[in-house]
Design an enzyme around this catalytic site. Structure first.
Site, mmCIF file in Angstrom:
data_model
loop_
_atom_site.group_PDB
_atom_site.id
_atom_site.type_symbol
_atom_site.label_atom_id
_atom_site.label_comp_id
_atom_site.label_asym_id
_atom_site.label_seq_id
_atom_site.Cartn_x
_atom_site.Cartn_y
_atom_site.Cartn_z
ATOM 1 N N CYS A 123 0.863 -1.190 0.000
ATOM 2 C CA CYS A 123 0.000 0.000 0.000
ATOM 3 C C CYS A 123 0.891 1.229 0.000
ATOM 4 O O CYS A 123 2.084 1.141 0.253
ATOM 5 C CB CYS A 123 -0.906 0.008 1.227
ATOM 6 S SG CYS A 123 -2.297 1.165 1.061
ATOM 7 N N LYS A 199 -12.389 -4.948 2.435
ATOM 8 C CA LYS A 199 -11.842 -4.074 3.471
ATOM 9 C C LYS A 199 -12.805 -2.919 3.702
ATOM 10 O O LYS A 199 -13.062 -2.126 2.801
ATOM 11 C CB LYS A 199 -10.470 -3.554 3.052
ATOM 12 C CG LYS A 199 -9.852 -2.624 4.076
ATOM 13 C CD LYS A 199 -8.425 -2.265 3.712
ATOM 14 C CE LYS A 199 -7.850 -1.277 4.703
ATOM 15 N NZ LYS A 199 -6.474 -0.891 4.367
ATOM 16 N N ARG A 209 -3.461 3.657 13.114
ATOM 17 C CA ARG A 209 -3.013 4.928 12.529
ATOM 18 C C ARG A 209 -1.947 5.574 13.411
ATOM 19 O O ARG A 209 -1.095 6.294 12.911
ATOM 20 C CB ARG A 209 -4.220 5.820 12.255
ATOM 21 C CG ARG A 209 -5.201 5.062 11.340
ATOM 22 C CD ARG A 209 -5.904 5.865 10.312
ATOM 23 N NE ARG A 209 -6.582 4.941 9.385
ATOM 24 C CZ ARG A 209 -7.790 5.116 8.870
ATOM 25 N NH1 ARG A 209 -8.456 6.225 9.142
ATOM 26 N NH2 ARG A 209 -8.313 4.233 8.045
ATOM 27 N N ARG A 221 -11.249 7.598 4.085
ATOM 28 C CA ARG A 221 -11.019 6.562 3.076
ATOM 29 C C ARG A 221 -12.323 5.989 2.515
ATOM 30 O O ARG A 221 -12.337 4.918 1.921
ATOM 31 C CB ARG A 221 -10.193 5.426 3.678
ATOM 32 C CG ARG A 221 -8.840 5.857 4.244
ATOM 33 C CD ARG A 221 -7.879 4.674 4.270
ATOM 34 N NE ARG A 221 -6.810 4.787 5.235
ATOM 35 C CZ ARG A 221 -5.771 5.611 5.152
ATOM 36 N NH1 ARG A 221 -5.680 6.449 4.134
ATOM 37 N NH2 ARG A 221 -4.828 5.623 6.064
ATOM 38 N N GLU A 237 -16.763 -7.830 -4.540
ATOM 39 C CA GLU A 237 -15.341 -7.502 -4.411
ATOM 40 C C GLU A 237 -14.488 -8.771 -4.480
ATOM 41 O O GLU A 237 -13.445 -8.805 -5.140
ATOM 42 C CB GLU A 237 -15.077 -6.782 -3.079
ATOM 43 C CG GLU A 237 -15.553 -5.345 -3.031
ATOM 44 C CD GLU A 237 -14.688 -4.412 -3.881
ATOM 45 O OE1 GLU A 237 -13.570 -4.802 -4.255
ATOM 46 O OE2 GLU A 237 -15.157 -3.297 -4.171
ATOM 47 N N LYS A 252 -11.516 -7.769 6.413
ATOM 48 C CA LYS A 252 -10.942 -6.869 7.422
ATOM 49 C C LYS A 252 -11.918 -5.756 7.722
ATOM 50 O O LYS A 252 -12.428 -5.160 6.773
ATOM 51 C CB LYS A 252 -9.651 -6.301 6.847
ATOM 52 C CG LYS A 252 -8.946 -5.337 7.719
ATOM 53 C CD LYS A 252 -7.727 -4.841 7.016
ATOM 54 C CE LYS A 252 -7.165 -3.712 7.844
ATOM 55 N NZ LYS A 252 -6.348 -2.841 7.080
ATOM 56 N N SER A 278 -6.306 -3.625 14.678
ATOM 57 C CA SER A 278 -5.760 -2.953 15.863
ATOM 58 C C SER A 278 -6.824 -2.659 16.920
ATOM 59 O O SER A 278 -6.624 -2.938 18.102
ATOM 60 C CB SER A 278 -5.062 -1.666 15.434
ATOM 61 O OG SER A 278 -5.942 -0.831 14.692
HETATM 62 C C1 PBG Z 1 -3.535 0.524 5.200
HETATM 63 C C2 PBG Z 1 -3.808 -0.495 6.206
HETATM 64 C C3 PBG Z 1 -4.570 -0.248 7.345
HETATM 65 C C4 PBG Z 1 -4.571 -1.427 8.080
HETATM 66 C C5 PBG Z 1 -3.826 -2.378 7.373
HETATM 67 N N1 PBG Z 1 -3.371 -1.777 6.194
HETATM 68 C C6 PBG Z 1 -5.198 0.965 7.845
HETATM 69 C C7 PBG Z 1 -6.086 1.792 7.072
HETATM 70 O O1 PBG Z 1 -6.690 1.392 6.075
HETATM 71 O O2 PBG Z 1 -6.192 2.942 7.488
HETATM 72 C C8 PBG Z 1 -5.280 -1.567 9.386
HETATM 73 C C9 PBG Z 1 -4.830 -2.602 10.294
HETATM 74 C C10 PBG Z 1 -5.249 -2.465 11.698
HETATM 75 O O3 PBG Z 1 -6.050 -1.598 12.095
HETATM 76 O O4 PBG Z 1 -4.757 -3.294 12.473
HETATM 77 N N2 PBG Z 1 -3.064 0.203 4.018
#
Ligand code: PBG
Length: 328
Positions: A123, A199, A209, A221, A237, A252, A278
């Site tokens: 990413c 996602k 973040r 986003r 998707e 996710k 997270s």
């Molecule tokens: C971004 C990405 C994110 C997570 C994994 N890859 C965050 C986002 O989309 O802002 C989140 C993982 C987590 O919250 O543990 N490419």
């Protein structure tokens, strides 16, 4: 004869051995993939606790090597890397730099632990100065097609560095096909893509973040991540990603979306991965620290729920804790 003669469920729950005999699901060390945050820094001993994720740290490469070594000794089989570069720019150029922090860390880990599966999050958001997952137009719109080549270059540089799996998490349309094409052309036909197929635009990413320093400086986003209200859209998707060449489908966040994991399991034959994100980790840790819940028990119950829902693989910050527990 009473109605109790028909079904006596408790017969199979009389002892630990009896329950084990009929247990349908199990969490095994090889089901767990641990996320790590690696920082580009001159300070070899850099190890900064992530306040909102008790037990997790931003790590220098040297500290990462040490921590991964300990986890491997406990039976960890796979991990996924997130990088925090020293410099960010609007194009996220450190994401696809051959000497970028993720690429260097992959080389280091594969050299030290050749049997460990090292996946790379593919990413741009940790690398762009604006924090979005793609290129921005002058008016601040996230551009889809011009971003695809940068994502493909990111994946290629990660695979060249030795990544065993690339995991695009950007949610641009067509990125799986772009990455597959680029990898195949370079001869990496055997490197799987684990796509963040489904996602959601989730508030559960809050603590990440802080960990990955990837908050968008403006906007959100929601124009590329999915609406939490939608389940059928998840199937569309996933179908698109399979058609484009995805090998593993990821959902996710995890716990709030177990229904989606189950839907994917029932509609596709590809392996399904769940990302316990997270915020899910932080909630359990916070409640446990307050003495409100038994942290270990809730952790294991949440992990088994992913297996029961139909996931083969679980990305979780609990990997090390779970290994410690499984090893007794
Ligand atoms: C971004 C990405 C994110 C997570 C994994 N890859 C965050 C986002 O989309 O802002 C989140 C993982 C987590 O919250 O543990 N490419």
């Amino acid at each position: 004869m009473s109605f109790l003669d028909f079904h006596r469920g408790r017969r199979l729950r009389t002892s630990a051995s009896m329950r084990e005999l009929v247990r349908e699901n199990e969490v095994r060390p090889q089901d767990l993939m641990m996320p790590y945050f690696v920082v580009e820094t001159d300070d070899e001993d850099f190890r900064k606790p992530i306040g909102s994720m008790p037990g997790q740290h931003q790590l220098s490469m040297k500290q990462l090597k040490k921590r991964v070594g300990e986890a491997v000794a406990m039976g960890m089989k796979s991990c996924i890397l997130f990088g925090i570069p020293a410099e960010k720019d609007p194009e996220g150029s450190q994401a696809y730099a051959d000497e970028g922090i993720v690429q260097e860390s992959i080389r280091m880990l594969k050299d030290a632990y050749p049997d460990l599966i090292v996946a790379a999050d593919t990413c741009l958001c940790e690398f762009t100065s604006h924090g979005h997952c793609g290129l921005l137009s002058p008016s601040g719109e996230v551009l889809n097609d011009p971003t695809l080549d940068l994502l493909a270059q990111t994946a290629l540089s990660q695979v060249r560095a030795g990544a065993d799996i690339v995991a695009p998490s950007d949610m641009m349309d067509g990125r799986v096909a772009a990455i597959r094409d680029t990898l195949d052309e370079a001869g990496f036909v055997n490197t799987p893509i684990m796509s963040y197929a489904v996602k959601y635009a989730s508030a559960f990413y809050g603590p990440f973040r802080e960990a990955a320093e990837n908050s968008p400086t403006s906007g959100d986003r929601k124009s590329y991540q999915m609406d939490p209200a939608n389940r059928r859209e998840a199937l569309r998707e996933a179908e698109a990603d399979i058609a484009e060449g995805a090998d593993i489908l990821m959902v996710k966040p995890g716990l709030p979306y177990l229904d989606v994991i189950r839907s994917l399991r029932e509609n596709f034959d590809a392996p399904v991965a769940a990302y316990q994100v997270s915020g899910e980790y932080s909630m359990i840790k916070a409640a446990a620290q307050n003495g409100w819940m038994d942290g270990d028990a809730v952790m294991m119950e949440s992990l088994i729920s992913f297996k029961r829902a139909g996931a083969e693989l679980i990305l979780t910050y609990f990997t090390e804790d779970a290994l410690r527990l499984l090893n007794g």
